[in-house]
Design a protein around this motif. Structure first.
Motif, PDB file in Angstrom:
ATOM      1  N   VAL A 238       0.835  -1.201   0.000  1.00  0.00           N
ATOM      2  CA  VAL A 238       0.000   0.000   0.000  1.00  0.00           C
ATOM      3  C   VAL A 238       0.868   1.248   0.000  1.00  0.00           C
ATOM      4  CG1 VAL A 238      -1.553   1.372   1.463  1.00  0.00           C
ATOM      5  CG2 VAL A 238      -2.042  -1.045   1.047  1.00  0.00           C
ATOM      6  N   LYS A 239       1.869   1.255   0.898  1.00  0.00           N
ATOM      7  CA  LYS A 239       2.695   2.454   1.039  1.00  0.00           C
ATOM      8  C   LYS A 239       3.481   2.746  -0.232  1.00  0.00           C
ATOM      9  CE  LYS A 239       3.117   2.078   6.043  1.00  0.00           C
ATOM     10  NZ  LYS A 239       3.994   1.695   7.168  1.00  0.00           N
ATOM     11  N   SER A 240       3.895   1.700  -0.949  1.00  0.00           N
ATOM     12  CA  SER A 240       4.687   1.975  -2.141  1.00  0.00           C
ATOM     13  C   SER A 240       3.820   2.500  -3.285  1.00  0.00           C
ATOM     14  CB  SER A 240       5.483   0.739  -2.558  1.00  0.00           C
ATOM     15  OG  SER A 240       4.611  -0.332  -2.707  1.00  0.00           O
ATOM     16  N   ARG A 241       2.502   2.312  -3.183  1.00  0.00           N
ATOM     17  CA  ARG A 241       1.620   2.812  -4.249  1.00  0.00           C
ATOM     18  C   ARG A 241       1.094   4.216  -3.992  1.00  0.00           C
ATOM     19  NH1 ARG A 241      -1.863  -2.679  -5.282  1.00  0.00           N
ATOM     20  NH2 ARG A 241      -0.023  -3.901  -5.800  1.00  0.00           N
ATOM     21  N   ILE A 242       1.334   4.710  -2.772  1.00  0.00           N
ATOM     22  CA  ILE A 242       0.743   5.999  -2.392  1.00  0.00           C
ATOM     23  C   ILE A 242       1.813   7.090  -2.323  1.00  0.00           C
ATOM     24  CG2 ILE A 242      -0.346   7.255  -0.483  1.00  0.00           C
ATOM     25  CD1 ILE A 242      -1.946   4.874   0.192  1.00  0.00           C
ATOM     26  N   GLY A 243       1.440   8.280  -2.781  1.00  0.00           N
ATOM     27  CA  GLY A 243       2.220   9.473  -2.476  1.00  0.00           C
ATOM     28  C   GLY A 243       1.404  10.267  -1.478  1.00  0.00           C
ATOM     29  N   TYR A 244       2.042  10.706  -0.397  1.00  0.00           N
ATOM     30  CA  TYR A 244       1.274  11.291   0.702  1.00  0.00           C
ATOM     31  C   TYR A 244       1.866  12.628   1.109  1.00  0.00           C
ATOM     32  CZ  TYR A 244      -0.689  11.522   5.503  1.00  0.00           C
ATOM     33  OH  TYR A 244      -1.305  11.894   6.669  1.00  0.00           O
ATOM     34  N   LEU A 245       1.006  13.614   1.193  1.00  0.00           N
ATOM     35  CA  LEU A 245       1.403  14.904   1.766  1.00  0.00           C
ATOM     36  C   LEU A 245       0.642  15.058   3.075  1.00  0.00           C
ATOM     37  CD1 LEU A 245       2.851  17.710   1.300  1.00  0.00           C
ATOM     38  CD2 LEU A 245       0.626  18.496   0.523  1.00  0.00           C
ATOM     39  N   PRO A 246       1.313  14.861   4.215  1.00  0.00           N
ATOM     40  CA  PRO A 246       0.593  14.981   5.483  1.00  0.00           C
ATOM     41  C   PRO A 246       0.214  16.428   5.772  1.00  0.00           C
ATOM     42  CG  PRO A 246       2.680  13.803   5.775  1.00  0.00           C
ATOM     43  CD  PRO A 246       2.702  14.446   4.430  1.00  0.00           C
ATOM     44  N   GLU A 247      -0.683  16.596   6.718  1.00  0.00           N
ATOM     45  CA  GLU A 247      -1.136  17.915   7.142  1.00  0.00           C
ATOM     46  C   GLU A 247       0.066  18.770   7.549  1.00  0.00           C
ATOM     47  OE1 GLU A 247      -3.626  17.532  10.517  1.00  0.00           O
ATOM     48  OE2 GLU A 247      -4.601  19.472  10.204  1.00  0.00           O
ATOM     49  N   GLY A 248       0.139  19.990   7.040  1.00  0.00           N
ATOM     50  CA  GLY A 248       1.231  20.888   7.426  1.00  0.00           C
ATOM     51  C   GLY A 248       2.531  20.624   6.679  1.00  0.00           C
ATOM     52  N   ALA A 249       2.521  19.658   5.765  1.00  0.00           N
ATOM     53  CA  ALA A 249       3.698  19.331   4.949  1.00  0.00           C
ATOM     54  C   ALA A 249       4.998  19.274   5.755  1.00  0.00           C
ATOM     55  CB  ALA A 249       3.850  20.312   3.800  1.00  0.00           C
ATOM     56  N   PRO A 250       5.101  18.337   6.715  1.00  0.00           N
ATOM     57  CA  PRO A 250       6.343  18.245   7.492  1.00  0.00           C
ATOM     58  C   PRO A 250       7.535  17.835   6.616  1.00  0.00           C
ATOM     59  CG  PRO A 250       4.961  16.324   7.900  1.00  0.00           C
ATOM     60  CD  PRO A 250       4.141  17.271   7.078  1.00  0.00           C
ATOM     61  N   LEU A 251       8.709  18.406   6.940  1.00  0.00           N
ATOM     62  CA  LEU A 251       9.919  18.135   6.160  1.00  0.00           C
ATOM     63  C   LEU A 251      11.113  18.086   7.103  1.00  0.00           C
ATOM     64  CD1 LEU A 251       9.233  20.906   3.527  1.00  0.00           C
ATOM     65  CD2 LEU A 251       9.161  18.471   3.013  1.00  0.00           C
ATOM     66  N   TYR A 252      12.188  17.441   6.660  1.00  0.00           N
ATOM     67  CA  TYR A 252      13.423  17.452   7.443  1.00  0.00           C
ATOM     68  C   TYR A 252      14.123  18.791   7.222  1.00  0.00           C
ATOM     69  CZ  TYR A 252      12.842  12.446   8.160  1.00  0.00           C
ATOM     70  OH  TYR A 252      12.364  11.226   8.537  1.00  0.00           O
ATOM     71  N   GLY A 253      14.010  19.680   8.227  1.00  0.00           N
ATOM     72  CA  GLY A 253      14.516  21.045   8.064  1.00  0.00           C
ATOM     73  C   GLY A 253      16.012  21.128   7.870  1.00  0.00           C
ATOM     74  N   ASP A 254      16.742  20.093   8.306  1.00  0.00           N
ATOM     75  CA  ASP A 254      18.202  20.170   8.228  1.00  0.00           C
ATOM     76  C   ASP A 254      18.750  19.751   6.862  1.00  0.00           C
ATOM     77  OD1 ASP A 254      18.281  17.253   8.305  1.00  0.00           O
ATOM     78  OD2 ASP A 254      17.840  17.451  10.434  1.00  0.00           O
ATOM     79  N   MET A 255      17.857  19.283   5.958  1.00  0.00           N
ATOM     80  CA  MET A 255      18.353  18.832   4.655  1.00  0.00           C
ATOM     81  C   MET A 255      18.151  19.921   3.598  1.00  0.00           C
ATOM     82  SD  MET A 255      16.762  14.981   4.500  1.00  0.00           S
ATOM     83  CE  MET A 255      18.042  14.127   3.599  1.00  0.00           C
TER      84      MET A 255
ATOM     85  N   HIS B 104      19.638  24.007  -3.163  1.00  0.00           N
ATOM     86  CA  HIS B 104      20.781  23.822  -2.276  1.00  0.00           C
ATOM     87  C   HIS B 104      20.667  24.621  -0.989  1.00  0.00           C
ATOM     88  CE1 HIS B 104      22.478  21.547  -5.502  1.00  0.00           C
ATOM     89  NE2 HIS B 104      22.277  22.563  -6.320  1.00  0.00           N
ATOM     90  N   ARG B 105      19.455  25.102  -0.712  1.00  0.00           N
ATOM     91  CA  ARG B 105      19.268  25.810   0.552  1.00  0.00           C
ATOM     92  C   ARG B 105      18.720  24.859   1.607  1.00  0.00           C
ATOM     93  NH1 ARG B 105      15.951  30.996  -1.034  1.00  0.00           N
ATOM     94  NH2 ARG B 105      15.313  30.749   1.115  1.00  0.00           N
ATOM     95  N   ARG B 106      18.962  25.195   2.874  1.00  0.00           N
ATOM     96  CA  ARG B 106      18.389  24.362   3.935  1.00  0.00           C
ATOM     97  C   ARG B 106      16.881  24.512   3.935  1.00  0.00           C
ATOM     98  NH1 ARG B 106      21.694  22.714   8.348  1.00  0.00           N
ATOM     99  NH2 ARG B 106      20.015  22.947   9.838  1.00  0.00           N
ATOM    100  N   ILE B 107      16.184  23.379   4.076  1.00  0.00           N
ATOM    101  CA  ILE B 107      14.726  23.401   3.975  1.00  0.00           C
ATOM    102  C   ILE B 107      14.100  24.330   5.013  1.00  0.00           C
ATOM    103  CG2 ILE B 107      12.662  21.972   4.303  1.00  0.00           C
ATOM    104  CD1 ILE B 107      14.221  19.684   2.944  1.00  0.00           C
ATOM    105  N   GLU B 108      14.677  24.382   6.222  1.00  0.00           N
ATOM    106  CA  GLU B 108      14.053  25.200   7.269  1.00  0.00           C
ATOM    107  C   GLU B 108      14.079  26.691   6.950  1.00  0.00           C
ATOM    108  OE1 GLU B 108      16.200  23.937  10.682  1.00  0.00           O
ATOM    109  OE2 GLU B 108      18.066  24.864  10.069  1.00  0.00           O
ATOM    110  N   THR B 109      14.915  27.101   5.986  1.00  0.00           N
ATOM    111  CA  THR B 109      14.960  28.524   5.639  1.00  0.00           C
ATOM    112  C   THR B 109      14.014  28.877   4.493  1.00  0.00           C
ATOM    113  OG1 THR B 109      16.679  28.300   3.959  1.00  0.00           O
ATOM    114  CG2 THR B 109      17.433  28.574   6.222  1.00  0.00           C
ATOM    115  N   LEU B 110      13.313  27.885   3.956  1.00  0.00           N
ATOM    116  CA  LEU B 110      12.464  28.151   2.793  1.00  0.00           C
ATOM    117  C   LEU B 110      11.136  28.782   3.195  1.00  0.00           C
ATOM    118  CD1 LEU B 110      12.895  24.854   0.742  1.00  0.00           C
ATOM    119  CD2 LEU B 110      14.233  26.949   0.646  1.00  0.00           C
ATOM    120  N   SER B 111      10.516  29.479   2.239  1.00  0.00           N
ATOM    121  CA  SER B 111       9.193  30.061   2.468  1.00  0.00           C
ATOM    122  C   SER B 111       8.159  28.941   2.479  1.00  0.00           C
ATOM    123  CB  SER B 111       8.858  31.054   1.369  1.00  0.00           C
ATOM    124  OG  SER B 111       8.651  30.352   0.160  1.00  0.00           O
ATOM    125  N   LYS B 112       6.984  29.297   3.028  1.00  0.00           N
ATOM    126  CA  LYS B 112       5.909  28.317   3.142  1.00  0.00           C
ATOM    127  C   LYS B 112       5.536  27.710   1.790  1.00  0.00           C
ATOM    128  CE  LYS B 112       1.774  27.911   5.955  1.00  0.00           C
ATOM    129  NZ  LYS B 112       0.716  28.611   6.680  1.00  0.00           N
TER     130      LYS B 112
END
Lengths: 320, 244
Positions: free
Chosen positions: A79-96, A134-142
């Protein structure tokens, strides 16, 4: 459309209880290939919880969801390999960086070598992420963060997309771009979108469901839902102030009309005539006014507003 | 295994994405050196061995390992990225294992930074390098056990600071059970069987055995099974905590 497309998402009596509270209670629906389903409901209605169960994050208390035939309880990996999922609030690894993050997502999804690079490049281009790669994700705009979340959901070209408020926090241009993207990719996918924005339902959804307090309270195409609005087929009239009272009396006396609501605005009068059983009545109202010799500036039929349907369906239950 | 490796690689990169990792490594290497040479009286003892160095390792780790472990799951839960990770085709076991491997590799890097001290004793005299290797293995195993405990506890909360504090408390408990003070105090009030149990479950007891030069299977298995147990509980906690 229902006949030509395979049933990719099949939600069967899905229920989730937290303690004694049922956050989601017996929700069933399905989505076919090529279809975009709008998932509506007030905050806390159970939309996100339902999506979390479909994507295999939360296990259902009872009921199940099947994605392309694979049961989320017994074959979570399929199931998981067939789905693309955007969770609420679009969480991301801010350090990458977005580039590293997309590469990581693609690797975990099992994409290899050239194929992986091609897919990553493709979603970067589709979501216009080039300038922030090439910017850190935590510095990006919404807006960039939300698009990166979408890119992550699309990187493995999944058959099913589950998007929890994909346009939340985007400006009107970005919203338009995301909707355009969804329209472009929907032909070979089944897409579920939760949203608060009823305009979005009109813009991209083929069908919508409304849930409230964890229970399904409405389902249909946007047009079908609109037909359930209180003001569906109501006749709206604009006429000079001095004609207002007479017109209201004449229309109110017609057997087809249930009631007339007058509103004064400046030197104009607006009348809303609600026909009985929501029948189409614009023609007879116009004919009647003409035969009585009453002038009017404008007359049109209300299609019915989705927000009214939404309120009707979700407030009733709160009172009950 | 491949997925576990991909996750480990991301986690390890995450450690080095902030200056914190470098601060950590420098602090560790400096204090390990300082402890050995100043507090431990390395030169005064006039012995070419690293026993003073290894004596201080457990106490250094008590503060440092919880700092490595605290972010593993707490951060993931705070930001909500756990929902992305666990809806990728990844099993809980792979995620737990991958994160643990990253943290363990990080402590391995820290340990590698202390090898100049090893070189120094070889320059000054001729130590028993077998004992030193065994002690390094013991230190690495103990670091793994403490890290597994810290990782497990970090799954309990969204707050890294809370994870850090409870990890220090739990790691201290696991450590001091075998200290002479505790064993002596316990012997006065508890039957021998309980004293033996507490002492044998203590990291210090097993650590000291190995650093004395006896790298036997029992002590190795103790640390490895403790790691496995903690990671198993870690996985269960993640499953339980998902709903909240």
């Amino acid at each position: 459309m229902a006949d030509t497309g395979a049933r990719l998402v099949d939600v069967d009596c899905l229920t989730k209880a937290f303690g004694s509270v049922a956050a989601v209670n017996g929700v069933s629906f399905h989505v076919n290939r090529g279809e975009v389903l709008g998932f509506l409901g007030p905050n806390g209605a159970g939309k996100s919880t339902t999506m979390k169960m479909i994507t295999g994050y939360l296990s259902p208390t009872s009921g199940t969801a099947r994605i392309g035939g694979a049961d989320v309880r017994t074959e979570p990996r399929a199931v998981k390999s067939r789905i693309g999922y955007l969770p609420e609030g679009a969480p991301l690894y801010g350090d990458m960086t977005p580039e590293a993050y997309l590469d990581f997502s693609a690797r975990i999804r099992g994409l290899k070598g050239d194929d992986r690079q091609r897919r990553v490049r493709d979603v970067i281009a589709r979501l216009q992420l080039e300038e922030v790669l090439h910017r850190r994700i935590e510095t990006l705009s919404k807006g960039f963060k939300r698009r990166l979340g979408l890119a992550q959901a699309l990187v493995h070209d999944p058959e099913v997309l589950i998007l929890d408020e994909p346009t939340d926090g985007l400006d009107p241009n970005q919203k338009h771009a995301v909707r355009k993207l969804i329209a472009e990719i929907k032909t070979d996918k089944a897409i579920v979108i939760s949203t608060h924005l009823l305009e979005e339902v009109d813009a991209i959804c083929d069908r919508a469901i409304i849930i409230d307090h964890g229970v399904l309270v409405g389902e249909g195409t946007p047009a079908e839902l609109r037909a359930r609005a209180e003001n569906h087929n109501a006749v709206a009239l604009a006429l000079p102030m001095q004609n207002g009272a007479k017109a209201a009396k004449v229309i109110g006396a017609m057997p087809e009309i249930a009631r007339v609501v007058p509103t004064a605005s400046g030197n104009m009068m607006t009348l809303i005539a609600y026909p009985k059983d929501h029948v189409f009545a614009a023609d007879i109202v116009a004919a009647r006014l003409r035969s009585e010799g009453i002038d009017f500036h404008e007359l049109h039929t209300e299609a019915g507003r989705l927000d009214l349907v939404f309120r009707q369906l979700t407030i009733q239950r709160q009172v009950a | 295994m491949r997925i576990m490796f991909i996750i480990a690689r991301r986690e390890l990169a995450a450690y080095f994405s902030t200056p914190l990792a470098y601060v950590f490594l420098v602090t560790y290497a400096a204090s390990a050196g300082a402890m050995t040479f100043y507090v431990g009286g390395f030169f005064a003892s006039r012995q070419a061995n690293l026993s003073t160095f290894f004596t201080f390792q457990p106490w250094l780790f008590l503060a440092l390992i919880p700092a490595i472990g605290m972010r593993l799951w707490a951060e993931e839960r705070r930001t909500g990225t756990i929902e992305i990770l666990m809806t990728m085709p990844v099993s809980t076991w792979e995620a737990v294992g991958g994160k643990f491997i990253a943290g363990w590799a990080f402590t391995g890097i820290a340990l590698l930074l202390t090898t100049p001290i090893w070189y120094t004793v070889n320059y000054l005299g001729s130590p028993d390098n077998g004992v030193i290797i065994a002690s390094y293995v013991a230190t690495f195993l103990m670091a793994g056990a403490l890290l597994a405990l810290a990782s497990c506890l970090s799954a309990l909360t969204r707050n890294q600071v809370i994870a850090f504090v409870i990890s220090i408390a739990a790691c201290s408990l696991m450590m001091v059970g075998g200290a002479d003070v505790v064993v002596a105090a316990l012997r006065k009030v508890a039957p021998a069987i309980i004293v033996d149990f507490v002492a044998s479950a203590s990291f210090l007891t097993h650590f000291v055995t190995i650093t004395n030069g006896v790298l036997d299977l029992r002590d190795t298995m103790f640390f490895l099974s403790f790691i496995a147990l903690c990671l198993f509980i870690n996985g269960q906690l993640i499953e339980i905590k998902k709903g909240s």
